[in-house]
Design a protein around this motif. Structure first.
Motif, mmCIF file in Angstrom:
data_model
loop_
_atom_site.group_PDB
_atom_site.id
_atom_site.type_symbol
_atom_site.label_atom_id
_atom_site.label_comp_id
_atom_site.label_asym_id
_atom_site.label_seq_id
_atom_site.Cartn_x
_atom_site.Cartn_y
_atom_site.Cartn_z
ATOM 1 N N ALA A 69 0.798 -1.222 0.000
ATOM 2 C CA ALA A 69 0.000 0.000 0.000
ATOM 3 C C ALA A 69 0.833 1.276 0.000
ATOM 4 N N ASP A 70 2.047 1.228 0.525
ATOM 5 C CA ASP A 70 2.890 2.421 0.543
ATOM 6 C C ASP A 70 4.352 2.002 0.414
ATOM 7 N N ARG A 71 5.245 2.916 0.661
ATOM 8 C CA ARG A 71 6.678 2.615 0.491
ATOM 9 C C ARG A 71 7.315 1.971 1.718
ATOM 10 N N SER A 72 6.527 1.655 2.727
ATOM 11 C CA SER A 72 7.040 0.978 3.920
ATOM 12 C C SER A 72 6.842 -0.516 3.729
ATOM 13 N N PRO A 73 7.887 -1.222 3.316
ATOM 14 C CA PRO A 73 7.747 -2.641 2.983
ATOM 15 C C PRO A 73 7.218 -3.490 4.134
ATOM 16 N N ALA A 94 9.021 -6.142 -11.900
ATOM 17 C CA ALA A 94 8.092 -5.754 -10.840
ATOM 18 C C ALA A 94 7.525 -4.377 -11.154
ATOM 19 N N PHE A 95 6.247 -4.189 -10.810
ATOM 20 C CA PHE A 95 5.629 -2.891 -11.073
ATOM 21 C C PHE A 95 4.682 -2.481 -9.949
ATOM 22 N N CYS A 96 4.477 -1.181 -9.870
ATOM 23 C CA CYS A 96 3.485 -0.569 -8.988
ATOM 24 C C CYS A 96 3.003 0.681 -9.733
ATOM 25 N N ALA A 100 8.433 3.011 -7.620
ATOM 26 C CA ALA A 100 9.135 3.324 -6.372
ATOM 27 C C ALA A 100 8.920 2.261 -5.299
ATOM 28 N N ARG A 101 7.688 1.785 -5.129
ATOM 29 C CA ARG A 101 7.441 0.736 -4.130
ATOM 30 C C ARG A 101 8.164 -0.546 -4.505
ATOM 31 N N SER A 102 8.151 -0.868 -5.791
ATOM 32 C CA SER A 102 8.847 -2.075 -6.242
ATOM 33 C C SER A 102 10.343 -1.961 -5.968
ATOM 34 N N GLU A 103 10.905 -0.794 -6.195
ATOM 35 C CA GLU A 103 12.330 -0.604 -5.914
ATOM 36 C C GLU A 103 12.611 -0.697 -4.419
ATOM 37 N N ALA A 104 11.733 -0.154 -3.584
ATOM 38 C CA ALA A 104 11.908 -0.252 -2.132
ATOM 39 C C ALA A 104 11.848 -1.711 -1.685
ATOM 40 N N LEU A 105 10.951 -2.484 -2.273
ATOM 41 C CA LEU A 105 10.860 -3.905 -1.935
ATOM 42 C C LEU A 105 12.110 -4.659 -2.383
ATOM 43 N N TRP A 106 12.622 -4.325 -3.559
ATOM 44 C CA TRP A 106 13.859 -4.952 -4.044
ATOM 45 C C TRP A 106 15.002 -4.677 -3.076
#
Length: 117
Positions: A69-73, A94-96, A100-106
Motif C-alpha cells: 500500500a505504501d513505500r514501507s515494505p 516488478a511494477f506498482c 518506487a514501491r517495487s524498488e523499495a521492496l527490491w
C-alpha cells in the motif's frame, strides 16, 4: 509499450503500472516473472490483478501478486519478493504505480538475502 523501465541489477527491472497488452512485450524481452506490487483499486482505470495475471498465463510468464500500500515494505511483500528472486532463473519484472514501491521492496529483499547468507 512505454520503456520507462529501471533496471536495478541483471535480474530485476521495475516500472510503473503496466497493462495486459504490455505482457507480450515483457515475454519477448525475456522476463520470466512479473510481480505486481500495486493493490487493486488504487486508482480509477488501473487494470486489476486478474487481468494482468491472465495476460501472464497467456504469455507463459509466472505472475506473483505482492501488493504494497505504501513505500514501507511489509514482511509479507519483502519475503515474497526475495523468494521470487531466489526461485527465478532469469529476469524478474516488478511494477506498482511509479516503480518506487517495487524498488523499495527490491532493496529490502536484497538486504534480507544478504543477512541470511
Amino acid at each position: 509499450m512505454r520503456r520507462d523501465w529501471k533496471e536495478l541489477d541483471q535480474q530485476v527491472t521495475v516500472a510503473g503500472q503496466i497493462r495486459p497488452e504490455d505482457v507480450a512485450h515483457l515475454a519477448a524481452a525475456g522476463f520470466r516473472v512479473v510481480i505486481c506490487n500495486r493493490p487493486d483499486g488504487e486508482e480509477a482505470g488501473q487494470p486489476d490483478w486478474n487481468e494482468i495475471n491472465e495476460a501472464c498465463k497467456h504469455n507463459g510468464i509466472e505472475a506473483r501478486y505482492l501488493p504494497q500500500a505504501d513505500r514501507s515494505p511489509t514482511d509479507y511483500a519483502v519475503s515474497g519478493f526475495a523468494r521470487a528472486m531466489r526461485e527465478t532463473q532469469g529476469k524478474v519484472f516488478a511494477f506498482c504505480r511509479t516503480g518506487a514501491r517495487s524498488e523499495a521492496l527490491w532493496n529490502a529483499a536484497k538486504a534480507r538475502m544478504a543477512t541470511a547468507a
